[in-house]
Design a protein around this motif. Structure first.
Motif, PDB file in Angstrom:
ATOM      1  N   UNK A  19       0.829  -1.200   0.000  1.00 22.25           N
ATOM      2  CA  UNK A  19       0.000   0.000   0.000  1.00 22.25           C
ATOM      3  C   UNK A  19       0.868   1.257   0.000  1.00 22.25           C
ATOM      4  N   UNK A  20       0.753   2.105  -1.036  1.00 22.57           N
ATOM      5  CA  UNK A  20       1.535   3.345  -1.073  1.00 22.57           C
ATOM      6  C   UNK A  20       1.051   4.304   0.010  1.00 22.57           C
ATOM      7  N   UNK A  21       1.976   4.790   0.842  1.00 27.75           N
ATOM      8  CA  UNK A  21       1.538   5.649   1.942  1.00 27.75           C
ATOM      9  C   UNK A  21       2.549   6.693   2.393  1.00 27.75           C
ATOM     10  N   UNK A  22       3.787   6.626   1.959  1.00 31.18           N
ATOM     11  CA  UNK A  22       4.806   7.558   2.438  1.00 31.18           C
ATOM     12  C   UNK A  22       5.244   8.498   1.314  1.00 31.18           C
ATOM     13  N   UNK A  23       5.328   9.790   1.637  1.00 31.17           N
ATOM     14  CA  UNK A  23       5.823  10.761   0.661  1.00 31.17           C
ATOM     15  C   UNK A  23       7.347  10.643   0.557  1.00 31.17           C
ATOM     16  N   UNK A  59       5.457   5.939  -1.496  1.00 30.95           N
ATOM     17  CA  UNK A  59       6.219   4.716  -1.288  1.00 30.95           C
ATOM     18  C   UNK A  59       5.495   3.794  -0.310  1.00 30.95           C
ATOM     19  N   UNK A  60       5.656   2.509  -0.526  1.00 27.63           N
ATOM     20  CA  UNK A  60       5.060   1.493   0.345  1.00 27.63           C
ATOM     21  C   UNK A  60       6.124   0.924   1.271  1.00 27.63           C
ATOM     22  N   UNK A  61       5.684   0.095   2.196  1.00 24.66           N
ATOM     23  CA  UNK A  61       6.647  -0.599   3.066  1.00 24.66           C
ATOM     24  C   UNK A  61       7.565  -1.492   2.237  1.00 24.66           C
ATOM     25  N   UNK A  62       7.009  -2.080   1.189  1.00 25.33           N
ATOM     26  CA  UNK A  62       7.817  -2.917   0.293  1.00 25.33           C
ATOM     27  C   UNK A  62       8.897  -2.061  -0.383  1.00 25.33           C
ATOM     28  N   UNK A  63       8.523  -0.847  -0.838  1.00 26.52           N
ATOM     29  CA  UNK A  63       9.507   0.066  -1.423  1.00 26.52           C
ATOM     30  C   UNK A  63      10.604   0.414  -0.423  1.00 26.52           C
ATOM     31  N   UNK A  64      10.214   0.609   0.843  1.00 26.67           N
ATOM     32  CA  UNK A  64      11.209   0.928   1.877  1.00 26.67           C
ATOM     33  C   UNK A  64      12.210  -0.214   2.035  1.00 26.67           C
TER      34      UNK A  64
END
Length: 126
Positions: A19-23, A59-64
């Motif tokens: 889930x995309x959630x971070x700028x 960005x999502x947790x996966x992106x992080x």
């Protein structure tokens, strides 16, 4: 007319992770990588964050997790092309591991079925 309220469906862990959630600013602070470097990683094809209204990156947790992996590899002196290849190989390994797991499960099911059939045949012969 009154709208029916639907009970929200629970997200799976995998859906929540994607889930995309971070700028970009928040991610920059969380991971310790400047926003311009994050943009360069995207331009190099190492990362593909979601876009909000076609502009702002989310960005999502996966992106992080991928960003942390990219940062670790970059710290080891690996360039963007090398990082891309390593990430692709790791994704392929994960995919192959999943395939092996599925085939093993199917094999166990087939062996169990064969055992049941053989046991049934032996009982009929008696």
């Amino acid at each position: 007319m009154k709208r029916r309220s639907r009970a929200p469906q629970a997200m799976s862990d995998d859906e929540h992770r994607r889930l995309p959630k971070y700028s970009i600013g928040v991610v920059s602070q969380l991971v310790g990588i400047p926003p311009q470097t994050l943009r360069r990683y995207e331009e190099a094809g190492l990362l593909d964050p979601a876009r909000q209204d076609g502009k702002n990156r989310l960005y999502s947790d996966e992106n992080l997790a991928v960003l942390q992996e990219i940062a670790d590899l970059a710290d080891q002196g690996i360039n963007a092309v090398g990082i891309r290849h390593i990430l692709q190989m790791r994704r392929q390994v994960i995919s192959l591991e999943q395939e092996v797991k599925e085939v093993r499960t199917l094999l166990m099911h087939v062996q169990h079925t064969e055992y049941i059939v053989e046991s049934s045949d032996e009982k009929k012969e008696r």
